[in-house]
Design an enzyme around this catalytic site. Structure first.
Site, PDB file in Angstrom:
ATOM      1  CD  GLU A   1      40.828  38.259  41.753  1.00  0.00           C
ATOM      2  OE1 GLU A   1      41.068  38.744  42.876  1.00  0.00           O
ATOM      3  OE2 GLU A   1      40.512  38.944  40.757  1.00  0.00           O
TER       4      GLU A   1
ATOM      5  CE  LYS B   1      39.171  39.569  46.131  1.00  0.00           C
ATOM      6  NZ  LYS B   1      39.521  39.593  44.678  1.00  0.00           N
TER       7      LYS B   1
END
Length: 118
Positions: free
Chosen positions: A21, A98
Site C-alpha cells: 500500500e 479507502k
C-alpha cells in the site's frame, strides 16, 4: 450555528499497514463537515468571517500526502489542523474512505469517521 460541508475530496495516497500500500497507493475520498457560528458571515458577506472551504481542501490534501498506517491517524491530523487553523470552528467531523481496499473481497470502500470539538 451552521454547518459547512466539503464532500468527496478525491485524493490518491499511500496509507495502509501493508508494504504494498505504501508503494502502489490507492484512491481515497474525504468528507468534512465544520460546525461554526455563520451569523457574522451571513451579515457581513466577508470571507474572513466564515469557514474557507479552500483552506479545508488544502488541509485535507496536505495531510493525506503524509503516509500513515491507519486512516484514524490521518483523520485526527486533519481534525487537529482544522481546529487549530480555523478559529471559528466549534466542531469538525471528518470521514476518510479507502476506495476498493485490499481486504480479500469485493468491497467498494471502507470508511472511518471521527468528530472533534473545542
Amino acid at each position: 450555528m451552521g454547518i459547512i460541508k466539503v464532500t468527496n475530496i478525491q485524493v490518491y495516497a499511500y496509507h495502509g499497514c501493508l508494504v504494498e500500500e505504501g508503494k502502489i497507493g490507492s484512491d481515497y475520498r474525504v468528507d468534512v463537515a465544520v460546525k461554526a457560528n455563520l451569523q457574522p458571515s451571513a451579515a457581513s458577506d466577508q470571507l474572513k468571517d466564515t469557514v474557507d472551504y479552500v483552506q479545508i481542501n488544502r488541509i485535507v490534501k496536505e495531510e493525506m500526502a503524509i503516509r500513515s498506517k491507519l486512516l484514524e491517524h490521518v483523520a485526527k491530523r486533519i481534525l487537529d489542523r482544522i481546529l487549530a487553523e480555523i478559529e471559528i470552528t466549534d466542531e469538525a467531523t471528518v470521514a476518510v474512505s479507502k476506495i476498493n481496499p485490499p481486504i480479500g473481497g469485493n468491497v467498494e470502500q471502507v470508511t472511518i469517521e471521527m468528530t472533534l470539538s473545542r
